[in-house]
Design a protein around this motif. Structure first.
Motif, PDB file in Angstrom:
ATOM      1  N   VAL A   1      47.019  18.960  25.816  1.00  0.00           N
ATOM      2  CA  VAL A   1      47.545  19.837  26.868  1.00  0.00           C
ATOM      3  C   VAL A   1      47.816  21.225  26.308  1.00  0.00           C
ATOM      4  CG1 VAL A   1      49.542  20.226  28.363  1.00  0.00           C
ATOM      5  CG2 VAL A   1      48.462  17.981  28.289  1.00  0.00           C
ATOM      6  N   VAL A   2      48.392  21.295  25.104  1.00  0.00           N
ATOM      7  CA  VAL A   2      48.680  22.591  24.484  1.00  0.00           C
ATOM      8  C   VAL A   2      47.385  23.351  24.202  1.00  0.00           C
ATOM      9  CG1 VAL A   2      49.562  23.685  22.387  1.00  0.00           C
ATOM     10  CG2 VAL A   2      50.909  21.923  23.538  1.00  0.00           C
ATOM     11  N   ILE A   3      46.376  22.654  23.683  1.00  0.00           N
ATOM     12  CA  ILE A   3      45.097  23.314  23.386  1.00  0.00           C
ATOM     13  C   ILE A   3      44.465  23.862  24.662  1.00  0.00           C
ATOM     14  CG2 ILE A   3      42.720  22.870  22.632  1.00  0.00           C
ATOM     15  CD1 ILE A   3      43.898  20.997  20.500  1.00  0.00           C
ATOM     16  N   ILE A   4      44.461  23.080  25.723  1.00  0.00           N
ATOM     17  CA  ILE A   4      43.890  23.545  26.995  1.00  0.00           C
ATOM     18  C   ILE A   4      44.689  24.735  27.525  1.00  0.00           C
ATOM     19  CG2 ILE A   4      43.517  22.910  29.413  1.00  0.00           C
ATOM     20  CD1 ILE A   4      42.734  20.127  28.393  1.00  0.00           C
ATOM     21  N   GLY A   5      46.013  24.691  27.380  1.00  0.00           N
ATOM     22  CA  GLY A   5      46.850  25.811  27.817  1.00  0.00           C
ATOM     23  C   GLY A   5      46.558  27.082  27.039  1.00  0.00           C
ATOM     24  N   VAL A   6      46.394  26.952  25.726  1.00  0.00           N
ATOM     25  CA  VAL A   6      46.084  28.123  24.895  1.00  0.00           C
ATOM     26  C   VAL A   6      44.726  28.704  25.271  1.00  0.00           C
ATOM     27  CG1 VAL A   6      45.551  28.853  22.530  1.00  0.00           C
ATOM     28  CG2 VAL A   6      47.577  27.460  22.974  1.00  0.00           C
ATOM     29  N   ILE A   7      43.754  27.852  25.484  1.00  0.00           N
ATOM     30  CA  ILE A   7      42.425  28.327  25.880  1.00  0.00           C
ATOM     31  C   ILE A   7      42.515  29.065  27.217  1.00  0.00           C
ATOM     32  CG2 ILE A   7      40.127  27.585  26.655  1.00  0.00           C
ATOM     33  CD1 ILE A   7      40.312  25.350  24.539  1.00  0.00           C
ATOM     34  N   GLY A   8      43.252  28.513  28.173  1.00  0.00           N
ATOM     35  CA  GLY A   8      43.419  29.183  29.463  1.00  0.00           C
ATOM     36  C   GLY A   8      44.128  30.513  29.324  1.00  0.00           C
ATOM     37  N   PHE A   9      45.148  30.557  28.463  1.00  0.00           N
ATOM     38  CA  PHE A   9      45.874  31.811  28.243  1.00  0.00           C
ATOM     39  C   PHE A   9      44.964  32.872  27.632  1.00  0.00           C
ATOM     40  CE2 PHE A   9      48.391  34.548  25.443  1.00  0.00           C
ATOM     41  CZ  PHE A   9      49.226  35.131  26.386  1.00  0.00           C
ATOM     42  N   VAL A  10      44.161  32.478  26.642  1.00  0.00           N
ATOM     43  CA  VAL A  10      43.244  33.430  26.001  1.00  0.00           C
ATOM     44  C   VAL A  10      42.223  33.945  27.010  1.00  0.00           C
ATOM     45  CG1 VAL A  10      41.398  33.627  24.271  1.00  0.00           C
ATOM     46  CG2 VAL A  10      43.552  32.533  23.663  1.00  0.00           C
ATOM     47  N   ILE A  11      41.716  33.085  27.860  1.00  0.00           N
ATOM     48  CA  ILE A  11      40.743  33.523  28.872  1.00  0.00           C
ATOM     49  C   ILE A  11      41.393  34.492  29.839  1.00  0.00           C
ATOM     50  CG2 ILE A  11      39.381  32.733  30.845  1.00  0.00           C
ATOM     51  CD1 ILE A  11      38.739  30.207  29.209  1.00  0.00           C
ATOM     52  N   MET A  12      42.607  34.188  30.291  1.00  0.00           N
ATOM     53  CA  MET A  12      43.321  35.110  31.205  1.00  0.00           C
ATOM     54  C   MET A  12      43.624  36.435  30.513  1.00  0.00           C
ATOM     55  SD  MET A  12      43.592  33.742  34.163  1.00  0.00           S
ATOM     56  CE  MET A  12      44.841  34.756  34.899  1.00  0.00           C
ATOM     57  N   LEU A  13      44.019  36.388  29.248  1.00  0.00           N
ATOM     58  CA  LEU A  13      44.303  37.611  28.490  1.00  0.00           C
ATOM     59  C   LEU A  13      43.052  38.455  28.329  1.00  0.00           C
ATOM     60  CD1 LEU A  13      46.488  39.143  26.930  1.00  0.00           C
ATOM     61  CD2 LEU A  13      45.779  37.896  24.895  1.00  0.00           C
ATOM     62  N   LEU A  14      41.936  37.830  27.994  1.00  0.00           N
ATOM     63  CA  LEU A  14      40.673  38.577  27.876  1.00  0.00           C
ATOM     64  C   LEU A  14      40.262  39.163  29.222  1.00  0.00           C
ATOM     65  CD1 LEU A  14      38.596  36.279  25.506  1.00  0.00           C
ATOM     66  CD2 LEU A  14      39.579  38.508  24.969  1.00  0.00           C
ATOM     67  N   GLY A  15      40.453  38.409  30.283  1.00  0.00           N
ATOM     68  CA  GLY A  15      40.126  38.923  31.615  1.00  0.00           C
ATOM     69  C   GLY A  15      40.985  40.116  31.975  1.00  0.00           C
ATOM     70  N   ALA A  16      42.263  40.092  31.614  1.00  0.00           N
ATOM     71  CA  ALA A  16      43.154  41.214  31.913  1.00  0.00           C
ATOM     72  C   ALA A  16      42.785  42.434  31.077  1.00  0.00           C
ATOM     73  CB  ALA A  16      44.599  40.810  31.649  1.00  0.00           C
ATOM     74  N   LEU A  17      42.410  42.208  29.831  1.00  0.00           N
ATOM     75  CA  LEU A  17      42.042  43.329  28.966  1.00  0.00           C
ATOM     76  C   LEU A  17      40.722  43.957  29.389  1.00  0.00           C
ATOM     77  CD1 LEU A  17      43.042  41.917  25.475  1.00  0.00           C
ATOM     78  CD2 LEU A  17      44.216  43.678  26.785  1.00  0.00           C
ATOM     79  N   ILE A  18      39.791  43.155  29.831  1.00  0.00           N
ATOM     80  CA  ILE A  18      38.486  43.669  30.266  1.00  0.00           C
ATOM     81  C   ILE A  18      38.604  44.296  31.648  1.00  0.00           C
ATOM     82  CG2 ILE A  18      36.133  42.994  30.858  1.00  0.00           C
ATOM     83  CD1 ILE A  18      36.282  40.896  28.678  1.00  0.00           C
ATOM     84  N   GLY A  19      39.554  43.834  32.434  1.00  0.00           N
ATOM     85  CA  GLY A  19      39.749  44.408  33.754  1.00  0.00           C
ATOM     86  C   GLY A  19      39.102  43.625  34.876  1.00  0.00           C
ATOM     87  N   LEU A  20      38.972  42.322  34.702  1.00  0.00           N
ATOM     88  CA  LEU A  20      38.359  41.497  35.744  1.00  0.00           C
ATOM     89  C   LEU A  20      39.338  41.135  36.811  1.00  0.00           C
ATOM     90  CD1 LEU A  20      36.161  39.107  33.600  1.00  0.00           C
ATOM     91  CD2 LEU A  20      35.433  41.094  34.894  1.00  0.00           C
TER      92      LEU A  20
END
Length: 59
Positions: free
Chosen positions: A40-59
């Motif tokens: 669960v923690v690994i899936i949460g971290v992966i989701g957080f990283v994807i959301m963070l990258l999306g916010a930084l890229i501007g999606l």
């Protein structure tokens, strides 16, 4: 295979599974909980990283 034969086969298979299954002991339960928590923690971290990258890229 008609419906009655399928139901009979399902009941027979279900009885066999219940006959060989057992309740996990305390140590096995803790190990299962630990592995599940890590997943669960690994899936949460992966989701957080994807959301963070999306916010930084501007999606």
């Amino acid at each position: 295979m008609n419906v009655q034969e399928r139901v009979n086969k399902f009941v027979k298979d279900s009885k066999r599974v219940l006959k060989v299954s057992r309740k996990p002991d305390g140590q096995e339960y803790r190990e299962l909980a630990k592995v599940t928590s890590i997943g669960v923690v690994i899936i949460g971290v992966i989701g957080f990283v994807i959301m963070l990258l999306g916010a930084l890229i501007g999606l």
